[in-house]
Design a protein around this motif. Sequence first.
Motif, mmCIF file in Angstrom:
data_model
loop_
_atom_site.group_PDB
_atom_site.id
_atom_site.type_symbol
_atom_site.label_atom_id
_atom_site.label_comp_id
_atom_site.label_asym_id
_atom_site.label_seq_id
_atom_site.Cartn_x
_atom_site.Cartn_y
_atom_site.Cartn_z
ATOM 1 N N ALA A 176 37.470 47.789 34.181
ATOM 2 C CA ALA A 176 37.698 46.866 35.292
ATOM 3 C C ALA A 176 36.595 45.830 35.375
ATOM 4 N N ILE A 177 36.994 44.603 35.720
ATOM 5 C CA ILE A 177 36.044 43.499 35.891
ATOM 6 C C ILE A 177 36.335 42.814 37.227
ATOM 7 N N TRP A 178 35.296 42.650 38.053
ATOM 8 C CA TRP A 178 35.422 41.818 39.243
ATOM 9 C C TRP A 178 35.455 40.376 38.801
ATOM 10 N N VAL A 179 36.357 39.586 39.363
ATOM 11 C CA VAL A 179 36.487 38.180 38.977
ATOM 12 C C VAL A 179 36.529 37.288 40.213
ATOM 13 N N ARG A 180 36.181 36.032 40.021
ATOM 14 C CA ARG A 180 36.255 35.043 41.089
ATOM 15 C C ARG A 180 37.663 34.456 41.180
ATOM 16 N N ASP A 181 38.248 34.126 40.022
ATOM 17 C CA ASP A 181 39.552 33.459 39.968
ATOM 18 C C ASP A 181 40.541 34.365 39.242
ATOM 19 N N LEU A 182 41.230 35.181 40.002
ATOM 20 C CA LEU A 182 42.120 36.205 39.457
ATOM 21 C C LEU A 182 43.220 35.604 38.583
ATOM 22 N N GLU A 183 43.853 34.554 39.049
ATOM 23 C CA GLU A 183 44.969 33.965 38.297
ATOM 24 C C GLU A 183 44.503 33.306 37.005
ATOM 25 N N ARG A 184 43.385 32.601 37.064
ATOM 26 C CA ARG A 184 42.860 31.957 35.852
ATOM 27 C C ARG A 184 42.506 32.989 34.791
#
Length: 130
Positions: free
Chosen positions: A7-15
Amino acid sequence: MHIEHIAIWVRDLERMRKFYEMYFGATSNDKYVNSSKGFSSYFLTFPQGGPRLELMQMPGITDLANQGFTQYIGLAHLALSVGSEDVVDTLTNRLRSDGNVVIGEPRRTGDGYYESVILDPEQNRVEITV
């Protein structure tokens, strides 16, 4: 025993979802949303199998000092096998021509891998290997 997912936390999920779908052939599940926590995620499955990749987003998650070019203690990179040296070369060139950062040109490493290294849209290192 095997690794089920990473798992990776992301800022821009859709991108980020679109990046892994476009360049690595990942298939996403339907978006999971927990509105009470403001949490959203996708699980991505890759065509050649192996562990899934979970992309997660939630307000209040603190950024790491991840700059892509500098290494830190913790998860170092994600290595994705694309099946052949030709595909490593082709995909690396495609990523570069699409404006993505290549930080390691295709090469044979000392431990016998053929790989390149790119940065995903949020500066995570991704090794493209056979």
